[in-house]
Write an enzyme that holds these catalytic residues in place. Structure first.
Site, PDB file in Angstrom:
ATOM      1  N   LYS A 174       0.818  -1.221   0.000  1.00 46.83           N
ATOM      2  CA  LYS A 174       0.000   0.000   0.000  1.00 46.83           C
ATOM      3  C   LYS A 174       0.845   1.262   0.000  1.00 46.83           C
ATOM      4  O   LYS A 174       0.566   2.219  -0.699  1.00 46.83           O
ATOM      5  CB  LYS A 174      -0.849  -0.013   1.280  1.00 46.83           C
ATOM      6  CG  LYS A 174      -2.275   0.353   1.110  1.00 46.83           C
ATOM      7  CD  LYS A 174      -3.086   0.109   2.388  1.00 46.83           C
ATOM      8  CE  LYS A 174      -2.470   0.651   3.648  1.00 46.83           C
ATOM      9  NZ  LYS A 174      -3.378   0.585   4.811  1.00 46.83           N
ATOM     10  N   LYS A 194       4.443   1.289  -0.025  1.00 45.50           N
ATOM     11  CA  LYS A 194       5.789   1.095  -0.589  1.00 45.50           C
ATOM     12  C   LYS A 194       6.900   1.166   0.463  1.00 45.50           C
ATOM     13  O   LYS A 194       8.050   1.474   0.153  1.00 45.50           O
ATOM     14  CB  LYS A 194       6.089   2.127  -1.713  1.00 45.50           C
ATOM     15  CG  LYS A 194       5.064   2.141  -2.832  1.00 45.50           C
ATOM     16  CD  LYS A 194       5.006   0.829  -3.586  1.00 45.50           C
ATOM     17  CE  LYS A 194       3.775   0.744  -4.455  1.00 45.50           C
ATOM     18  NZ  LYS A 194       3.068  -0.526  -4.454  1.00 45.50           N
TER      19      LYS A 194
HETATM   20  N1  C2G Z   1      -6.512   8.386  12.372  1.00 45.19           N
HETATM   21  C1  C2G Z   1      -7.217   9.451  12.944  1.00 45.19           C
HETATM   22  N2  C2G Z   1      -6.578  10.649  13.189  1.00 45.19           N
HETATM   23  C2  C2G Z   1      -5.266  10.803  12.885  1.00 45.19           C
HETATM   24  C3  C2G Z   1      -4.540   9.734  12.310  1.00 45.19           C
HETATM   25  C4  C2G Z   1      -5.187   8.532  12.058  1.00 45.19           C
HETATM   26  O1  C2G Z   1      -8.426   9.355  13.222  1.00 45.19           O
HETATM   27  N3  C2G Z   1      -4.698  11.983  13.121  1.00 45.19           N
HETATM   28  C5  C2G Z   1      -7.215   7.142  12.099  1.00 45.19           C
HETATM   29  C6  C2G Z   1      -7.280   6.796  10.617  1.00 45.19           C
HETATM   30  O2  C2G Z   1      -8.292   7.540   9.967  1.00 45.19           O
HETATM   31  C7  C2G Z   1      -7.560   5.313  10.656  1.00 45.19           C
HETATM   32  C8  C2G Z   1      -6.848   4.882  11.943  1.00 45.19           C
HETATM   33  O3  C2G Z   1      -6.577   6.066  12.701  1.00 45.19           O
HETATM   34  O4  C2G Z   1      -8.960   5.055  10.756  1.00 45.19           O
HETATM   35  C9  C2G Z   1      -5.551   4.172  11.644  1.00 45.19           C
HETATM   36  O5  C2G Z   1      -4.776   5.005  10.848  1.00 45.19           O
HETATM   37  P1  C2G Z   1      -3.561   4.418  10.016  1.00 45.19           P
HETATM   38  O6  C2G Z   1      -2.683   3.654  10.904  1.00 45.19           O
HETATM   39  O7  C2G Z   1      -2.986   5.523   9.194  1.00 45.19           O
HETATM   40  O8  C2G Z   1      -4.318   3.361   9.121  1.00 45.19           O
HETATM   41  P2  C2G Z   1      -4.142   3.133   7.584  1.00 45.19           P
HETATM   42  O9  C2G Z   1      -2.704   2.925   7.253  1.00 45.19           O
HETATM   43  O10 C2G Z   1      -4.926   4.187   6.906  1.00 45.19           O
HETATM   44  O11 C2G Z   1      -4.777   1.698   7.402  1.00 45.19           O
HETATM   45  O12 C2G Z   1      -7.909  -1.401   6.054  1.00 45.19           O
HETATM   46  C10 C2G Z   1      -7.654  -0.080   6.279  1.00 45.19           C
HETATM   47  C11 C2G Z   1      -6.252   0.276   6.328  1.00 45.19           C
HETATM   48  O13 C2G Z   1      -5.415  -0.760   6.624  1.00 45.19           O
HETATM   49  C12 C2G Z   1      -6.102   1.491   7.205  1.00 45.19           C
END
Ligand code: C2G
Length: 132
Positions: free
Chosen positions: A44, A46
């Protein structure tokens, strides 16, 4: 028993992650979290996450408002995971708005506003720019 499911990498764990997990949990009785695998991240974004999937699972599992944690191997398996865990609501941050509407045949989908001004990417950039 109303089960909620959410997904994420949760790399370099921060308060934005706490906020969404806490809010997701408040929609039901049990919160299930799919933690994206290292390989899913590589495909996703890289790059591999900073923290290994085992460490990320350990961190998420230790939160009092999280009931069950599993490794998410593919974005395309959302529907299977939702059915497997009998989740009634999928909660995601609004950076994913609309992206998972295709699971609405199986459960409700709610996109919550992200916590402003914090992200794993920004933390990595700030740390990188610190003087050595
Ligand atoms: N998040 C949030 N506020 C932030 C950062 C992240 O609400 N300032 C939320 C994201 O919107 C997400 C969750 O925290 O719902 C996890 O974020 P990530 O670890 O960035 O997840 P991601 O890599 O987007 O993976 O199947 C879905 C994906 O695997 C999601």
């Amino acid at each position: 028993m109303k089960k909620i499911i959410t997904f994420g990498t949760f790399d370099v764990f921060h308060v934005g992650h706490i906020n969404i997990l806490e809010r997701a949990a408040s929609y039901g009785d049990k919160l299930i979290v799919g933690v994206s695998s290292d390989e899913l991240n590589l495909s996703k974004k890289k790059r591999y996450p900073i923290y290994s999937q085992n460490d990320r699972v350990k961190i998420i599992s230790s939160l009092r408002f999280v009931d069950e944690v599993f490794i998410e191997e593919s974005l395309d398996l959302k529907l299977e995971y939702i059915k497997q865990y009998d989740a009634k609501i999928l909660v995601m941050g609004d950076d994913w708005a609309g992206r998972f509407d295709w699971v609405k045949e199986a459960c409700d989908v709610i996109y919550l506003a992200r916590t402003p001004s914090i992200s794993t990417t920004e933390i990595i950039e700030v740390v990188r720019s610190l003087p050595r």
